[in-house]
Motif scaffolding. Structure first.
Motif, PDB file in Angstrom:
ATOM      1  N   LEU A  41      -4.773  -7.940  -1.182  1.00 38.92           N
ATOM      2  CA  LEU A  41      -3.313  -7.517  -2.336  1.00 38.92           C
ATOM      3  C   LEU A  41      -3.169  -8.784  -3.003  1.00 38.92           C
ATOM      4  O   LEU A  41      -3.565  -8.302  -4.094  1.00 38.92           O
ATOM      5  CB  LEU A  41      -1.806  -7.512  -1.420  1.00 38.92           C
ATOM      6  N   ASN A  42      -3.159  -9.641  -3.399  1.00 37.02           N
ATOM      7  CA  ASN A  42      -3.369 -10.613  -4.256  1.00 37.02           C
ATOM      8  C   ASN A  42      -4.400 -10.375  -5.110  1.00 37.02           C
ATOM      9  O   ASN A  42      -4.731 -10.961  -6.288  1.00 37.02           O
ATOM     10  CB  ASN A  42      -3.433 -12.009  -3.974  1.00 37.02           C
ATOM     11  N   GLN A  43      -5.850  -9.383  -5.118  1.00 39.17           N
ATOM     12  CA  GLN A  43      -6.751  -9.539  -5.438  1.00 39.17           C
ATOM     13  C   GLN A  43      -6.841  -8.417  -7.040  1.00 39.17           C
ATOM     14  O   GLN A  43      -7.275  -7.729  -7.114  1.00 39.17           O
ATOM     15  CB  GLN A  43      -8.674  -9.087  -5.113  1.00 39.17           C
ATOM     16  N   THR A  44      -5.595  -7.006  -6.443  1.00 38.58           N
ATOM     17  CA  THR A  44      -5.118  -6.270  -7.025  1.00 38.58           C
ATOM     18  C   THR A  44      -4.477  -6.399  -8.478  1.00 38.58           C
ATOM     19  O   THR A  44      -4.882  -7.757  -8.812  1.00 38.58           O
ATOM     20  CB  THR A  44      -4.570  -5.197  -6.113  1.00 38.58           C
ATOM     21  N   HIS A  45      -4.148  -5.131  -8.964  1.00 34.62           N
ATOM     22  CA  HIS A  45      -4.207  -5.844 -10.484  1.00 34.62           C
ATOM     23  C   HIS A  45      -3.080  -6.069 -10.861  1.00 34.62           C
ATOM     24  O   HIS A  45      -1.530  -6.018  -9.836  1.00 34.62           O
ATOM     25  CB  HIS A  45      -4.029  -4.505 -11.511  1.00 34.62           C
ATOM     26  N   THR A  46      -2.367  -6.984 -11.651  1.00 33.06           N
ATOM     27  CA  THR A  46      -0.933  -7.535 -12.042  1.00 33.06           C
ATOM     28  C   THR A  46       0.400  -6.415 -12.023  1.00 33.06           C
ATOM     29  O   THR A  46      -0.315  -5.130 -11.938  1.00 33.06           O
ATOM     30  CB  THR A  46      -0.862  -8.625 -13.146  1.00 33.06           C
ATOM     31  N   ALA A  47       0.830  -6.531 -11.019  1.00 36.25           N
ATOM     32  CA  ALA A  47       2.145  -6.457 -10.883  1.00 36.25           C
ATOM     33  C   ALA A  47       2.127  -5.443 -10.506  1.00 36.25           C
ATOM     34  O   ALA A  47       2.446  -3.789 -10.205  1.00 36.25           O
ATOM     35  CB  ALA A  47       3.012  -5.591 -12.557  1.00 36.25           C
ATOM     36  N   ALA A  48       1.047  -4.642  -9.574  1.00 35.67           N
ATOM     37  CA  ALA A  48       0.527  -3.499  -8.746  1.00 35.67           C
ATOM     38  C   ALA A  48       2.175  -3.739  -7.455  1.00 35.67           C
ATOM     39  O   ALA A  48       2.845  -4.273  -7.628  1.00 35.67           O
ATOM     40  CB  ALA A  48      -0.524  -4.078  -7.553  1.00 35.67           C
ATOM     41  N   VAL A  49       2.794  -2.219  -7.387  1.00 37.04           N
ATOM     42  CA  VAL A  49       3.256  -2.332  -7.001  1.00 37.04           C
ATOM     43  C   VAL A  49       2.825  -1.144  -4.900  1.00 37.04           C
ATOM     44  O   VAL A  49       1.645  -0.854  -4.652  1.00 37.04           O
ATOM     45  CB  VAL A  49       3.387  -0.372  -6.810  1.00 37.04           C
ATOM     46  N   LEU A  50       3.402  -2.400  -4.734  1.00 34.84           N
ATOM     47  CA  LEU A  50       3.210  -1.829  -2.740  1.00 34.84           C
ATOM     48  C   LEU A  50       4.256  -1.907  -1.945  1.00 34.84           C
ATOM     49  O   LEU A  50       4.941  -2.256  -1.755  1.00 34.84           O
ATOM     50  CB  LEU A  50       2.884  -3.659  -2.273  1.00 34.84           C
ATOM     51  N   TYR A  51       4.083   0.134  -1.221  1.00 40.58           N
ATOM     52  CA  TYR A  51       4.743  -0.195  -0.975  1.00 40.58           C
ATOM     53  C   TYR A  51       4.842  -0.409   1.099  1.00 40.58           C
ATOM     54  O   TYR A  51       3.434  -0.210   1.113  1.00 40.58           O
ATOM     55  CB  TYR A  51       4.480   1.441  -0.724  1.00 40.58           C
ATOM     56  N   ASP A  52       5.615  -0.985   1.685  1.00 41.94           N
ATOM     57  CA  ASP A  52       5.992  -1.802   2.450  1.00 41.94           C
ATOM     58  C   ASP A  52       7.509  -1.269   3.098  1.00 41.94           C
ATOM     59  O   ASP A  52       8.391  -1.437   3.210  1.00 41.94           O
ATOM     60  CB  ASP A  52       5.789  -2.979   2.720  1.00 41.94           C
ATOM     61  N   HIS A  53       6.898  -0.688   4.546  1.00 45.80           N
ATOM     62  CA  HIS A  53       8.113  -0.720   5.413  1.00 45.80           C
ATOM     63  C   HIS A  53       8.541  -1.572   6.633  1.00 45.80           C
ATOM     64  O   HIS A  53       9.092  -1.038   6.852  1.00 45.80           O
ATOM     65  CB  HIS A  53       7.648   0.748   6.169  1.00 45.80           C
ATOM     66  N   TRP A  54       7.062  -2.129   6.884  1.00 48.15           N
ATOM     67  CA  TRP A  54       7.510  -2.815   7.989  1.00 48.15           C
ATOM     68  C   TRP A  54       6.949  -4.079   7.903  1.00 48.15           C
ATOM     69  O   TRP A  54       7.267  -4.826   9.269  1.00 48.15           O
ATOM     70  CB  TRP A  54       6.263  -2.028   8.987  1.00 48.15           C
ATOM     71  N   LEU A  55       6.507  -4.665   6.711  1.00 46.04           N
ATOM     72  CA  LEU A  55       5.946  -6.657   6.886  1.00 46.04           C
ATOM     73  C   LEU A  55       7.230  -7.066   6.503  1.00 46.04           C
ATOM     74  O   LEU A  55       7.513  -7.809   6.701  1.00 46.04           O
ATOM     75  CB  LEU A  55       4.779  -6.175   6.556  1.00 46.04           C
ATOM     76  N   GLY A  56       7.747  -6.642   5.411  1.00 51.48           N
ATOM     77  CA  GLY A  56       9.484  -7.393   4.885  1.00 51.48           C
ATOM     78  C   GLY A  56       8.626  -8.584   4.411  1.00 51.48           C
ATOM     79  O   GLY A  56       7.771  -9.106   3.821  1.00 51.48           O
ATOM     80  N   TRP A  57       9.597  -9.668   4.935  1.00 50.57           N
ATOM     81  CA  TRP A  57       9.320 -11.167   4.145  1.00 50.57           C
ATOM     82  C   TRP A  57       8.236 -11.676   4.818  1.00 50.57           C
ATOM     83  O   TRP A  57       7.156 -12.446   4.311  1.00 50.57           O
ATOM     84  CB  TRP A  57      10.722 -11.872   4.846  1.00 50.57           C
ATOM     85  N   HIS A  58       7.798 -11.106   6.052  1.00 53.74           N
ATOM     86  CA  HIS A  58       6.117 -11.322   6.751  1.00 53.74           C
ATOM     87  C   HIS A  58       5.525 -11.512   5.203  1.00 53.74           C
ATOM     88  O   HIS A  58       4.849 -12.026   4.771  1.00 53.74           O
ATOM     89  CB  HIS A  58       5.857 -11.145   7.640  1.00 53.74           C
ATOM     90  N   LEU A  59       5.691 -10.436   4.874  1.00 51.07           N
ATOM     91  CA  LEU A  59       3.728 -10.364   3.625  1.00 51.07           C
ATOM     92  C   LEU A  59       4.295 -10.881   2.959  1.00 51.07           C
ATOM     93  O   LEU A  59       3.601 -11.515   1.990  1.00 51.07           O
ATOM     94  CB  LEU A  59       3.866  -8.805   3.347  1.00 51.07           C
ATOM     95  N   GLU A  60       5.844 -11.414   2.181  1.00 46.02           N
ATOM     96  CA  GLU A  60       5.673 -11.791   1.743  1.00 46.02           C
ATOM     97  C   GLU A  60       5.528 -13.213   1.217  1.00 46.02           C
ATOM     98  O   GLU A  60       5.125 -13.305   0.292  1.00 46.02           O
ATOM     99  CB  GLU A  60       7.768 -12.266   0.618  1.00 46.02           C
ATOM    100  N   TYR A  61       5.816 -13.842   2.632  1.00 50.79           N
ATOM    101  CA  TYR A  61       5.452 -15.409   2.734  1.00 50.79           C
ATOM    102  C   TYR A  61       4.172 -15.218   2.532  1.00 50.79           C
ATOM    103  O   TYR A  61       3.741 -16.223   2.051  1.00 50.79           O
ATOM    104  CB  TYR A  61       5.746 -15.738   4.732  1.00 50.79           C
ATOM    105  N   TYR A  62       3.032 -14.154   2.821  1.00 48.18           N
ATOM    106  CA  TYR A  62       1.384 -14.465   2.462  1.00 48.18           C
ATOM    107  C   TYR A  62       1.495 -14.532   1.372  1.00 48.18           C
ATOM    108  O   TYR A  62       0.195 -14.715   1.059  1.00 48.18           O
ATOM    109  CB  TYR A  62       0.935 -13.654   3.587  1.00 48.18           C
TER     110      TYR A  62
END
Length: 134
Positions: A41-62
């Motif tokens: 995900l960090n390799q996607t374009h700047t300001a890419a929108v990530l729709y996330d229903h399940w991962l929450g802060w865990h994804l933010e952390y990584y």
């Protein structure tokens, strides 16, 4: 007592005990692959929108403290579709989910609204879809 401690220590050293945030819902290894997913995900374009229903802060952390993505949560597929259609951006967006999550209703709603949804990555316990707006 010492035998009980040694038995527990042996089990933990062999990976038999969940450590830290690795035991989501009491299941060892539930977040296996989230670090690779975040790298993708960090390799996607700047300001890419990530729709996330399940991962929450865990994804933010990584993703990291200074990531340049926009992770958004919607409680229902209909709410996601409504706002996704209202967003005027034409760049690809991304939908992330645990591989065993019931994500079919979400993807079906997006496709019914005209989004093209293509799975572009799977990292152990997680899948990533690229969404092309209608």
């Amino acid at each position: 007592f010492t035998v009980a401690l040694l038995g527990g220590a042996w089990s933990a050293s062999a990976g038999g005990a969940p450590v830290g945030g690795d035991a989501g819902n009491g299941v060892h290894g539930v977040y296996t692959g989230i670090d690779q997913l975040a790298d993708t995900l960090n390799q996607t374009h700047t300001a890419a929108v990530l729709y996330d229903h399940w991962l929450g802060w865990h994804l933010e952390y990584y993703l990291g403290a200074w990531h340049d993505k926009r992770r958004v949560y919607y409680p229902t597929p209909d709410a996601l579709v409504s706002d996704a259609l209202a967003l005027p951006e034409r760049d690809p967006r991304y939908f992330v989910a645990p591989a065993n999550a019931p994500s079919g209703a979400w993807l079906d709603a997006l496709r019914d609204a005209g989004f093209a949804a293509q799975r572009i990555d799977q990292q152990q316990n997680f899948v990533l879809y690229e969404l092309t707006p209608p």
